[in-house]
Enzyme design. Structure first.
Site, short mmCIF file in Angstrom:
data_model
loop_
_atom_site.label_atom_id
_atom_site.label_comp_id
_atom_site.label_asym_id
_atom_site.label_seq_id
_atom_site.Cartn_x
_atom_site.Cartn_y
_atom_site.Cartn_z
CD GLN A 82 -2.67 1.35 2.51
OE1 GLN A 82 -2.87 0.36 3.20
NE2 GLN A 82 -3.15 2.55 2.80
CB CYS A 88 -5.94 -0.04 4.35
SG CYS A 88 -7.19 0.82 5.33
CG HIS A 162 -4.32 -0.78 8.45
ND1 HIS A 162 -4.16 -0.17 7.23
CD2 HIS A 162 -3.56 -1.91 8.41
CE1 HIS A 162 -3.32 -0.89 6.48
NE2 HIS A 162 -2.96 -1.95 7.17
CG ASP A 178 -0.81 -4.66 7.17
OD1 ASP A 178 -1.02 -3.72 6.38
OD2 ASP A 178 -0.64 -4.48 8.39
#
Length: 227
Positions: A82, A88, A162, A178
């Site tokens: 990201q 996200c 997040h 992630d």
């Protein structure tokens, strides 16, 4: 780094619409609320669960922890870094669909199918450009962000929530994906084929929620069969 996007709301209906806009058949797959983490409530989620999106508050405890965790790159997983602020939610959705059986349900030539096929041959740092240059992805994100039930914050607002995704790898491991890290993280060496949701629920309870017991902004949304 590209300009930040307006963050997505944690809403299974909107997540399903995000996928449908980019090619996934909503008659086959959809996102579902997870109303609680005890066995009875987990059993209410349509099975089999293919991926789980987890929303959590970024606190000093979570930020300190992530500095000390190692990643374990896996060639069988498609991971996206990201680089766009507040993106996200879309990164989590990409991880959920790309690394589950839902990907096989994408029609050839659909925006997600094309993006994933291109990403396969690219290094992680090159995939960030692919996302930033995707008009379909940016337009879909903007459209879904505008449909939330709550007032969306401004794109340049510092949001302290997040999204990450949990999937089961080909070897049976529980993997956390992630975009803010440097690759996938193995959270459990093996979970049963039908155990992704329960394994994820156990992990987030003991790892995230226990670490910040006063925080309340936790949310799980599961990708599974449409009902």
């Amino acid at each position: 780094m590209s300009s930040p996007w307006v963050p997505l709301e944690a809403n299974p209906e909107l997540f399903s619409e995000w996928c449908a806009s980019l090619g996934l058949d909503r008659k086959k797959y959809a996102f579902h609320d997870v109303f609680g983490l005890d066995d009875e409530l987990l059993a209410m989620v349509p099975a089999p669960v293919e991926a789980v999106l987890f929303l959590f508050p970024c606190t000093p405890a979570t930020e300190a922890e992530r500095e000390h965790e190692d990643v374990a790159p896996d060639a069988d997983l498609l991971w996206f870094k990201q680089t766009i602020g507040n993106a996200c939610g879309t990164i989590g959705l990409l991880h959920a669909v790309a690394n589950s059986r839902a990907r096989a349900a994408l029609p050839p030539g659909s925006p997600l199918a094309v993006l994933f096929d291109k990403a396969e041959s690219l290094a992680p740092e090159e995939r960030t450009r692919l996302i930033a240059e995707s008009d379909a992805l940016q337009q879909t994100h903007a459209s879904i962000a505008a449909q939330g039930q709550s007032d969306a914050p401004a794109a340049d607002e510092d949001v302290d929530l997040h999204f990450v995704a949990f999937v089961r790898s080909a070897s049976g491991a529980l993997i956390e994906l992630d975009g803010r890290r440097s690759g996938p993280i193995v959270r459990a060496a093996h979970v049963p084929e039908d155990g992704l949701l329960s394994a994820t629920a156990h992990f987030v309870q003991t790892h995230y929620m226990a670490r910040d017991p006063d925080a309340v902004q936790f949310n799980l949304i599961a990708l599974g069969p449409a009902v």
